[in-house]
Design a protein around this motif. Structure first.
Motif, PDB file in Angstrom:
ATOM      1  N   ALA A  19      31.537   4.988 -34.626  1.00  0.00           N
ATOM      2  CA  ALA A  19      32.833   4.749 -35.393  1.00  0.00           C
ATOM      3  C   ALA A  19      32.646   4.886 -36.730  1.00  0.00           C
ATOM      4  CB  ALA A  19      33.292   3.433 -34.696  1.00  0.00           C
ATOM      5  N   TYR A  20      31.365   4.506 -37.201  1.00  0.00           N
ATOM      6  CA  TYR A  20      31.171   4.403 -38.541  1.00  0.00           C
ATOM      7  C   TYR A  20      31.271   6.040 -39.374  1.00  0.00           C
ATOM      8  CZ  TYR A  20      26.554   6.418 -38.637  1.00  0.00           C
ATOM      9  OH  TYR A  20      25.305   7.271 -38.624  1.00  0.00           O
ATOM     10  N   LEU A  21      30.994   6.954 -38.508  1.00  0.00           N
ATOM     11  CA  LEU A  21      31.125   8.497 -38.988  1.00  0.00           C
ATOM     12  C   LEU A  21      32.598   8.566 -39.002  1.00  0.00           C
ATOM     13  CD1 LEU A  21      28.292  10.253 -37.061  1.00  0.00           C
ATOM     14  CD2 LEU A  21      28.672   9.902 -39.413  1.00  0.00           C
ATOM     15  N   LEU A  22      33.539   8.212 -38.317  1.00  0.00           N
ATOM     16  CA  LEU A  22      35.087   8.704 -38.462  1.00  0.00           C
ATOM     17  C   LEU A  22      35.565   8.127 -39.708  1.00  0.00           C
ATOM     18  CD1 LEU A  22      37.908   9.548 -37.557  1.00  0.00           C
ATOM     19  CD2 LEU A  22      37.733   7.201 -36.245  1.00  0.00           C
ATOM     20  N   VAL A  23      34.994   6.698 -40.157  1.00  0.00           N
ATOM     21  CA  VAL A  23      35.671   6.087 -41.293  1.00  0.00           C
ATOM     22  C   VAL A  23      35.006   6.867 -42.350  1.00  0.00           C
ATOM     23  CG1 VAL A  23      35.135   4.014 -42.554  1.00  0.00           C
ATOM     24  CG2 VAL A  23      35.570   3.856 -40.099  1.00  0.00           C
ATOM     25  N   LEU A  24      33.720   7.070 -42.450  1.00  0.00           N
ATOM     26  CA  LEU A  24      33.068   8.035 -43.596  1.00  0.00           C
ATOM     27  C   LEU A  24      34.005   9.318 -43.734  1.00  0.00           C
ATOM     28  CD1 LEU A  24      29.180   7.740 -43.058  1.00  0.00           C
ATOM     29  CD2 LEU A  24      30.618   6.384 -44.716  1.00  0.00           C
ATOM     30  N   PRO A  63      22.690  10.543 -47.753  1.00  0.00           N
ATOM     31  CA  PRO A  63      22.552   9.576 -48.839  1.00  0.00           C
ATOM     32  C   PRO A  63      22.862  10.095 -50.302  1.00  0.00           C
ATOM     33  CG  PRO A  63      20.893   9.092 -47.319  1.00  0.00           C
ATOM     34  CD  PRO A  63      21.341  10.284 -46.909  1.00  0.00           C
ATOM     35  N   TRP A  64      22.223  11.096 -50.590  1.00  0.00           N
ATOM     36  CA  TRP A  64      21.981  11.558 -51.795  1.00  0.00           C
ATOM     37  C   TRP A  64      23.617  12.105 -52.180  1.00  0.00           C
ATOM     38  CZ3 TRP A  64      18.823  10.216 -55.145  1.00  0.00           C
ATOM     39  CH2 TRP A  64      17.297  10.067 -54.599  1.00  0.00           C
ATOM     40  N   VAL A  65      24.344  12.673 -51.259  1.00  0.00           N
ATOM     41  CA  VAL A  65      25.592  13.213 -51.356  1.00  0.00           C
ATOM     42  C   VAL A  65      26.592  12.066 -51.850  1.00  0.00           C
ATOM     43  CG1 VAL A  65      27.621  14.376 -50.334  1.00  0.00           C
ATOM     44  CG2 VAL A  65      25.329  15.126 -49.748  1.00  0.00           C
ATOM     45  N   TRP A  66      26.468  10.784 -51.246  1.00  0.00           N
ATOM     46  CA  TRP A  66      27.238   9.736 -51.472  1.00  0.00           C
ATOM     47  C   TRP A  66      26.910   9.099 -52.902  1.00  0.00           C
ATOM     48  CZ3 TRP A  66      31.676   8.481 -49.233  1.00  0.00           C
ATOM     49  CH2 TRP A  66      32.009   9.076 -47.968  1.00  0.00           C
ATOM     50  N   LEU A  67      25.595   9.545 -53.202  1.00  0.00           N
ATOM     51  CA  LEU A  67      25.205   8.873 -54.391  1.00  0.00           C
ATOM     52  C   LEU A  67      25.874   9.669 -55.597  1.00  0.00           C
ATOM     53  CD1 LEU A  67      23.154   6.695 -55.641  1.00  0.00           C
ATOM     54  CD2 LEU A  67      21.608   8.346 -55.784  1.00  0.00           C
ATOM     55  N   GLY A  68      26.108  11.077 -55.329  1.00  0.00           N
ATOM     56  CA  GLY A  68      26.727  11.849 -56.348  1.00  0.00           C
ATOM     57  C   GLY A  68      28.178  11.657 -56.377  1.00  0.00           C
ATOM     58  N   MET A  69      28.775  11.085 -55.276  1.00  0.00           N
ATOM     59  CA  MET A  69      30.128  10.946 -55.148  1.00  0.00           C
ATOM     60  C   MET A  69      30.404   9.470 -55.983  1.00  0.00           C
ATOM     61  SD  MET A  69      33.206  11.677 -54.160  1.00  0.00           S
ATOM     62  CE  MET A  69      33.183  12.889 -52.788  1.00  0.00           C
ATOM     63  N   VAL A  95      33.456   3.529 -52.008  1.00  0.00           N
ATOM     64  CA  VAL A  95      32.506   4.593 -52.022  1.00  0.00           C
ATOM     65  C   VAL A  95      31.197   3.984 -52.255  1.00  0.00           C
ATOM     66  CG1 VAL A  95      31.696   6.484 -53.298  1.00  0.00           C
ATOM     67  CG2 VAL A  95      34.055   6.357 -52.728  1.00  0.00           C
ATOM     68  N   PHE A  96      30.968   2.903 -53.010  1.00  0.00           N
ATOM     69  CA  PHE A  96      29.690   2.374 -53.452  1.00  0.00           C
ATOM     70  C   PHE A  96      29.105   1.631 -51.954  1.00  0.00           C
ATOM     71  CE2 PHE A  96      30.199   1.071 -58.098  1.00  0.00           C
ATOM     72  CZ  PHE A  96      30.189   2.406 -58.431  1.00  0.00           C
ATOM     73  N   VAL A  97      30.178   0.951 -51.189  1.00  0.00           N
ATOM     74  CA  VAL A  97      29.690   0.613 -49.794  1.00  0.00           C
ATOM     75  C   VAL A  97      29.384   1.875 -48.969  1.00  0.00           C
ATOM     76  CG1 VAL A  97      30.884  -0.771 -47.815  1.00  0.00           C
ATOM     77  CG2 VAL A  97      31.260  -1.325 -50.112  1.00  0.00           C
ATOM     78  N   CYS A  98      30.262   2.640 -48.829  1.00  0.00           N
ATOM     79  CA  CYS A  98      29.664   3.998 -48.044  1.00  0.00           C
ATOM     80  C   CYS A  98      28.252   4.577 -48.666  1.00  0.00           C
ATOM     81  CB  CYS A  98      30.732   4.916 -48.157  1.00  0.00           C
ATOM     82  SG  CYS A  98      32.315   4.687 -47.525  1.00  0.00           S
ATOM     83  N   THR A  99      27.972   4.405 -49.953  1.00  0.00           N
ATOM     84  CA  THR A  99      26.719   4.964 -50.148  1.00  0.00           C
ATOM     85  C   THR A  99      25.640   4.071 -49.676  1.00  0.00           C
ATOM     86  OG1 THR A  99      27.708   5.885 -52.234  1.00  0.00           O
ATOM     87  CG2 THR A  99      25.379   5.788 -52.342  1.00  0.00           C
ATOM     88  N   ILE A 100      25.808   2.844 -49.880  1.00  0.00           N
ATOM     89  CA  ILE A 100      24.815   1.858 -49.397  1.00  0.00           C
ATOM     90  C   ILE A 100      24.781   1.858 -47.852  1.00  0.00           C
ATOM     91  CG2 ILE A 100      24.237  -0.680 -49.041  1.00  0.00           C
ATOM     92  CD1 ILE A 100      25.929  -1.270 -51.812  1.00  0.00           C
ATOM     93  N   GLN A 109      27.512  -1.965 -39.604  1.00  0.00           N
ATOM     94  CA  GLN A 109      27.324  -3.360 -39.770  1.00  0.00           C
ATOM     95  C   GLN A 109      27.631  -3.584 -41.288  1.00  0.00           C
ATOM     96  OE1 GLN A 109      25.465  -2.155 -37.713  1.00  0.00           O
ATOM     97  NE2 GLN A 109      24.788  -3.358 -36.182  1.00  0.00           N
ATOM     98  N   VAL A 110      26.930  -2.786 -42.204  1.00  0.00           N
ATOM     99  CA  VAL A 110      27.157  -2.652 -43.876  1.00  0.00           C
ATOM    100  C   VAL A 110      28.645  -2.343 -43.941  1.00  0.00           C
ATOM    101  CG1 VAL A 110      26.615  -1.504 -45.845  1.00  0.00           C
ATOM    102  CG2 VAL A 110      24.799  -2.104 -44.161  1.00  0.00           C
ATOM    103  N   LEU A 111      29.304  -1.528 -43.237  1.00  0.00           N
ATOM    104  CA  LEU A 111      30.727  -1.104 -43.331  1.00  0.00           C
ATOM    105  C   LEU A 111      31.423  -2.196 -43.220  1.00  0.00           C
ATOM    106  CD1 LEU A 111      30.833   2.565 -42.377  1.00  0.00           C
ATOM    107  CD2 LEU A 111      30.961   1.649 -44.733  1.00  0.00           C
ATOM    108  N   ARG A 112      31.232  -2.857 -41.840  1.00  0.00           N
ATOM    109  CA  ARG A 112      32.069  -3.994 -41.590  1.00  0.00           C
ATOM    110  C   ARG A 112      32.350  -5.119 -42.491  1.00  0.00           C
ATOM    111  NH1 ARG A 112      31.410  -4.860 -35.182  1.00  0.00           N
ATOM    112  NH2 ARG A 112      33.281  -6.223 -35.615  1.00  0.00           N
ATOM    113  N   TRP A 113      31.101  -5.638 -42.805  1.00  0.00           N
ATOM    114  CA  TRP A 113      30.996  -6.771 -43.648  1.00  0.00           C
ATOM    115  C   TRP A 113      31.367  -6.703 -44.833  1.00  0.00           C
ATOM    116  CZ3 TRP A 113      28.895  -8.616 -48.117  1.00  0.00           C
ATOM    117  CH2 TRP A 113      28.553 -10.109 -48.203  1.00  0.00           C
ATOM    118  N   ASN A 114      31.379  -5.574 -45.374  1.00  0.00           N
ATOM    119  CA  ASN A 114      31.743  -5.503 -46.859  1.00  0.00           C
ATOM    120  C   ASN A 114      33.218  -5.073 -46.733  1.00  0.00           C
ATOM    121  OD1 ASN A 114      29.629  -5.217 -49.006  1.00  0.00           O
ATOM    122  ND2 ASN A 114      28.646  -4.213 -47.509  1.00  0.00           N
ATOM    123  N   SER A 115      33.862  -4.366 -45.785  1.00  0.00           N
ATOM    124  CA  SER A 115      35.197  -4.140 -45.842  1.00  0.00           C
ATOM    125  C   SER A 115      36.016  -5.352 -45.633  1.00  0.00           C
ATOM    126  CB  SER A 115      35.574  -3.271 -44.552  1.00  0.00           C
ATOM    127  OG  SER A 115      35.484  -3.795 -43.430  1.00  0.00           O
TER     128      SER A 115
END
Length: 297
Positions: A19-24, A63-69, A95-100, A109-115
């Protein structure tokens, strides 16, 4: 009904793991679309990068793409800090959260906790600002906003009993004040006692619903409040953005809510509201202005 079953099945297919890919991907789509009402040339790199991520889905995992974003959004926040609306900063934090998340071994889990914490803290500080500032406690902030903001014309007419011509005159008076730097006598703005009362009631409703969102997302006690957090957030989005159609903020809240939803039914609700948001959010305003045009003619 058959169409309801098909609709739920389609939503379930979208929510299939991971599901995290859909969120990204949804986040990438929002990054492409947000800010189109106040286009700035410095946004071009992030728009091009978002386009590439949508055209080449494998980039969403890089990861590097999200770092660029993240770098693009951080640059825009620093360059245009005085002109950006509040939810622009929330986009950057997300976007910082998505990068991490894409750098970690447990992205969901990272997306869920931070959201959950981002939503809770966002509404906590919004509530504190309203309580400390005082303009919400006496209703003056919303009262003035109703009189001057064209986006709230529907509310000013329905709740305050004002007419569009009067609201247009109020905006002209305010523009003259801004152009001349003159001190405006509050009595020059036309209003009604009904508008003042409605502003006060809506101010306290805003404080209440935002405070409930903050408490339900940040606290696990009382348990019943924590378990109802998604419905409280959904209630806030529907009641607020049907009157003030801020699509960018509402859509981001739905994406962030989606990833932390505990049940598939709630996740489907978030996703359905997000998909239908461009239709249901402007609908009340569209009906209002259509009726006004008919009446004026």
């Amino acid at each position: 009904m058959i169409w309801v079953k098909q609709w739920n099945q389609w939503l379930d297919n979208l929510l299939e793991p991971p599901a995290y890919l859909l969120v990204l991907r949804l986040t990438t789509l929002l990054l492409l679309l947000h800010g189109i009402d106040h286009w700035l040339w410095t946004m071009l790199p992030e728009k091009l990068l978002a386009t590439a991520m949508l055209l080449y889905p494998t980039l969403v995992r890089r990861p590097w793409v999200w770092l660029g974003m993240s770098a693009c959004l951080l640059f825009n926040n620093l360059w245009h800090w005085s002109n950006l609306v509040n939810h622009e900063y929330l986009y950057t934090y997300w976007v910082f959260v998505c990068t991490i998340a894409v750098w970690s071994q447990k992205p969901k889990q990272v997306l869920r906790w931070n959201s959950r914490w981002l939503i809770g803290l966002c509404f906590l500080f919004a509530t504190l600002w309203k309580l400390i500032g005082g303009e919400y406690l006496d209703g003056s902030f919303l009262h003035l906003t109703f009189l001057l903001d064209s986006r709230l014309a529907m509310g000013a007419v329905l709740f305050g009993g004002l007419d569009l011509a009067t609201l247009a005159e109020n905006r002209q008076i305010f523009e003259i004040m801004q152009a001349s730097a003159a001190v405006l006598n509050p009595q020059e703005l036309a209003t009604t006692s009904r508008m003042a009362a409605a502003s006060l009631v809506l101010s306290y409703w805003t404080i209440l619903i935002e405070g409930l969102v903050a408490a339900s997302f940040l606290l696990t006690i009382p348990r019943w409040l924590y378990q109802k957090r998604d419905w409280i957030l959904i209630g806030f989005v529907i009641t607020t953005y049907a009157v003030i159609p801020v699509l960018g903020f509402g859509a981001l809240l739905m994406v962030m809510g989606l990833i932390q939803a505990k049940s598939s039914f709630i996740a489907r609700t978030y996703l359905a509201l997000l998909i239908l948001m461009p239709i249901w959010m402007p609908l009340p305003q569209g009906i209002f202005w259509t009726l006004q045009n008919v009446i004026l003619k």
